[in-house]
Design an enzyme around this catalytic site. Structure first.
Site, PDB file in Angstrom:
ATOM      1  CB  CYS A 285      -0.984  -0.041   1.163  1.00  0.00           C
ATOM      2  SG  CYS A 285      -2.406   1.055   0.924  1.00  0.00           S
ATOM      3  CD  GLN A 289       0.328   4.846  -2.283  1.00  0.00           C
ATOM      4  OE1 GLN A 289       0.583   5.582  -1.326  1.00  0.00           O
ATOM      5  NE2 GLN A 289      -0.905   4.448  -2.562  1.00  0.00           N
ATOM      6  CG  HIS A 369      -4.251  -3.850   2.551  1.00  0.00           C
ATOM      7  ND1 HIS A 369      -3.411  -3.490   3.582  1.00  0.00           N
ATOM      8  CD2 HIS A 369      -4.663  -2.698   1.990  1.00  0.00           C
ATOM      9  CE1 HIS A 369      -3.328  -2.177   3.655  1.00  0.00           C
ATOM     10  NE2 HIS A 369      -4.075  -1.670   2.698  1.00  0.00           N
ATOM     11  CD  GLU A 371      -2.943  -6.606   5.109  1.00  0.00           C
ATOM     12  OE1 GLU A 371      -3.609  -5.560   5.247  1.00  0.00           O
ATOM     13  OE2 GLU A 371      -2.171  -6.781   4.140  1.00  0.00           O
TER      14      GLU A 371
END
Length: 392
Positions: A285, A289, A369, A371
């Site tokens: 995430c 970036q 994500h 996870e």
């Protein structure tokens, strides 16, 4: 005579959402009383509202839940992705009812109130979501007052004067303040979270990963631990020397809120030094970036952002589609990446970049994500991929 600036709510309305364009949306307040200003977004996940509210990536944001029945399963002490609920508040369709779930410890209304977070129910969230999709994520104020009285003019002015997320560094606000060793493992039904004893970074046998906390979710570290890594977590502002003092075998860059370009002012020099070591590096995430920025890419503020647990992502290497969990309002511009940064994943919603890997060293990252929490588990293999690289 009543104060002209104080606008009484419609009959039964104790909550209000005021947008920067002057729009006023009434509802029924729940949770804490008060007001908060931030960016209004929407999340399409059907489960996991407690994980969403405690995700640090939602700092300075008000979450509109598109699923109408939020709060039905109550709240507990396990479904937390951080110590605090970082989202400012939430907007929901139906009133929050008493919980109906064997894991519930308290009602969602009580949980929101005890954590100082504001909620509004009774809102047409479909219409509000459509508005965000068409016009973009607006600045807004969410407010709750039991007596139904609000200074609407002041709330509009507050929404208009808030500077917005672009150019805002929030990682420092949500990051840990000191180093710690992660010891938790993933959750199991009837078992809860597994835990390790305290460990020494000098122990042999398992690779040691230093994770930079820009606003991390706990389940990321649980997945790294289950994949076979020992994890030391450092604050967002950790220097390269502080990172290397822990003798890492690999580096992890966490998720987090705010504008990556603003956080990059202090993060990018450290990441570039990490890359010079040629040790494996993995980012998620905001970490994705920041890696892109560190190698010369650019990021941009998205029109509405991607937030939900049903986002299809295409893996370019073999065409496989992964259903992913996402929460981001900024994106990497794929055409800005240098020749040694290969795009690996793209969103099937809008074609935006969702992953990259460096061709000259073991460094990769994804925008989504893996996870989950909440969400599907299609991409959990990435933790094993990273830890295998670290072991080698």
């Amino acid at each position: 005579m009543a104060d002209a600036n104080i606008t009484p709510a419609p009959n039964g309305a104790t909550g209000v959402l005021v947008l920067a364009d002057g729009s006023v949306i009434w509802g029924r307040g729940f949770g804490a009383e008060g007001q908060a200003v931030g960016e209004l977004c929407f999340n399409t996940a059907m489960t996991g509202y407690q994980e969403v509210m405690t995700d640090p990536s939602y700092a300075k944001q008000i979450v509109t839940f598109t699923f109408p029945h939020i709060g039905n399963v109550g709240a507990n002490h396990e479904d937390l992705e951080a110590d605090n609920p970082w989202a400012l508040g939430c907007v929901v369709r139906e009133d929050v009812t008493s919980p109906s779930n064997f894991r519930a410890i308290q009602g969602f209304d009580f949980w929101m109130k005890s954590n100082g977070r504001i909620g509004i129910s009774g809102v047409d969230t479909r219409a509000l979501t459509r508005r965000i999709r068409m016009a973009g994520a607006p600045n807004a104020v969410i407010a709750h007052s039991a007596d139904g009285r609000f200074d609407i003019d002041a709330l509009i002015a507050e929404a208009r004067n808030w500077p917005g997320l672009e150019g805002m560094d929030l990682a420092k606000e949500v990051s840990c303040t000191q180093m710690y060793r992660w010891t938790g493992r993933r959750w199991g039904l009837g078992e809860g979270y597994g835990a390790d004893e305290e460990w020494d970074a000098g122990e042999k046998g398992e690779p040691h990963v230093v994770a930079i906390d820009y606003g991390s979710k706990r389940n990321i570290f649980r997945n790294l631990r289950d994949a076979g890594a020992r994890v030391t977590v450092l604050p967002a502002t950790a220097t390269f020397d502080e990172v290397m003092a822990h003798k890492p075998d690999g580096f992890f860059l966490s998720n987090g809120p705010g504008d990556p370009a603003a956080t990059g002012e202090y993060a990018i020099p450290v990441i570039r030094q990490m890359l010079e070591t040629k040790k494996p590096l993995f980012g998620i995430c905001l970490g994705h970036q920041l890696l892109a920025l560190a190698v010369g890419g650019r990021t941009t503020k998205m029109h509405q952002g991607h937030r939900g647990a049903n986002h299809p992502v295409k893996r370019l290497a073999d065409g496989r589609v992964e259903i992913t969990s996402m929460n981001h309002g900024f994106a990497v511009l794929a055409d800005s990446l240098p020749t040694n940064a290969r795009e690996t994943h793209v969103s099937l919603f809008d074609g935006s970049n969702c992953g990259l890997e460096l061709t000259d060293q073991p460094a990769f990252s994804v925008q989504y994500h893996p996870e989950a929490s909440p969400g599907p588990q299609d991409s959990q293999y990435l933790f094993g991929k990273f830890v295998d690289q670290v072991k080698k």
